[in-house]
Design an enzyme around this catalytic site. Structure first.
Site, mmCIF file in Angstrom:
data_model
loop_
_atom_site.group_PDB
_atom_site.id
_atom_site.type_symbol
_atom_site.label_atom_id
_atom_site.label_comp_id
_atom_site.label_asym_id
_atom_site.label_seq_id
_atom_site.Cartn_x
_atom_site.Cartn_y
_atom_site.Cartn_z
ATOM 1 N N HIS A 137 22.721 98.438 -32.229
ATOM 2 C CA HIS A 137 21.867 97.728 -31.942
ATOM 3 C C HIS A 137 20.711 98.380 -33.270
ATOM 4 C CE1 HIS A 137 17.978 96.777 -30.744
ATOM 5 N NE2 HIS A 137 18.209 96.327 -29.768
ATOM 6 N N GLU A 186 21.273 89.339 -32.708
ATOM 7 C CA GLU A 186 19.637 90.037 -32.872
ATOM 8 C C GLU A 186 19.403 89.760 -34.246
ATOM 9 O OE1 GLU A 186 18.209 91.503 -28.899
ATOM 10 O OE2 GLU A 186 19.452 93.060 -29.617
ATOM 11 N N ALA A 204 14.772 92.398 -23.773
ATOM 12 C CA ALA A 204 13.928 93.649 -23.437
ATOM 13 C C ALA A 204 12.681 93.727 -22.795
ATOM 14 C CB ALA A 204 14.015 94.977 -24.618
#
Length: 222
Positions: free
Chosen positions: A93, A141, A202
Site C-alpha cells: 500500500h 491508487e 477506506a
C-alpha cells in the site's frame, strides 16, 4: 471470490479501534449477505484474529513482511496471517511501501499458503511490473488522491483503463482494482465501466457517520 470486489481498508483510524473493527466488519458482512456483493475487509493488524473469527466474510491483512516463521520481532509473516484466519492480504500500500523484491517474496510466501494477495501500485508502470508476480489483485491508487473527495475515476480515469490494459498484457488472470477518493456507487460503477474488477477504499466507509448506508450505496450498481 467473485468480481466485482469491494475491499474496505480500515487503516488505523480511531473509528476502528477495539470492538469498533468487529462492528464495522459485521456491518459489511450483513450488506454482503443481503446483496450477494463480494465485500472484503482489512481490519487493523491487532484486530485481525478477532475479526477473522466473527466477521463472516473474507478478511485480508493490511500487510505482510517477506519473512518465514522464526526470529523476527515486530514483523508479520504470511504464516501468522494465515493462522489468524485471514483469506489474504494487501501488499505494498502507498502508506506501507516495500521494495519490489520484497513484494515478490511476499506474494510467493502467500501463494504457498493459499493466501490471496492484493498488490497496490501508484502508477501504471508500477502496476505492470508488480503484475509479473501474478497476485490475485493489482490495485492502482494515485497517492495524491488517497483520502480526498474526488474519485480516481473522475480525476484520472485514464490511469484506470491504462492499468487494466497494462496488467492484463502481463497476466490476463489478474483482477485490477482502483482506489483513491472512491466514495459512492457511482464511483464504483465508473470503475467497472473503465474495466476494473472493483475498488479498494477506506475513509469513505470508515469515517462515515453511517457506514451501512455508504456500503449499500457503494454496491447498488454491481
Amino acid at each position: 471470490m467473485a468480481n466485482p470486489a469491494v475491499i474496505v481498508n480500515f487503516k488505523v483510524y480511531t473509528e476502528v479501534e477495539g470492538e469498533s473493527s468487529l462492528r464495522l466488519s459485521q456491518i459489511c458482512a450483513r450488506v454482503a449477505e443481503e446483496s450477494g456483493a463480494n465485500i472484503i475487509v482489512c481490519p487493523p493488524m491487532v484486530e485481525l484474529g478477532r475479526v477473522c473469527a466473527s466477521a463472516g466474510i473474507p478478511v485480508f491483512s493490511q500487510n505482510v513482511d517477506p519473512r518465514s516463521p522464526g526470529s523476527g520481532t515486530g514483523f508479520t509473516t504470511p504464516s501468522l496471517v494465515k493462522s489468524a484466519g485471514a483469506a489474504g492480504t494487501l501488499i505494498n500500500h502507498s502508506e506501507h511501501k516495500q521494495p519490489a523484491e520484497d513484494v515478490a517474496k511476499c506474494v510467493e510466501l502467500c501463494k504457498a499458503l493459499g493466501l490471496r494477495t492484493c498488490v497496490c501500485a501508484d502508477t501504471v508502470a508500477d502496476a505492470a511490473i508488480l503484475a509479473r508476480n501474478s497476485p490475485e489483485f493489482v490495485a492502482v491508487e494515485p497517492p495524491e488522491l488517497i483520502g480526498g473527495d474526488i474519485s480516481v475515476t473522475t480525476a484520472n480515469p485514464k490511469i484506470v483503463g491504462d492499468t487494466v490494459d497494462a496488467v492484463k498484457a502481463v497476466d490476463s488472470g489478474i483482477a485490477v482494482l482502483c482506489g483513491a477518493g472512491v466514495k459512492n456507487g457511482a464511483d464504483v460503477k465508473a470503475a467497472v465501466d473503465l474495466g476494473a474488477s472493483g475498488v479498494l477504499l477506506a475513509s469513505g466507509v470508515v469515517k462515515s457517520k453511517d457506514p451501512e448506508a455508504v456500503m449499500r450505496d457503494l454496491i447498488k450498481f454491481i
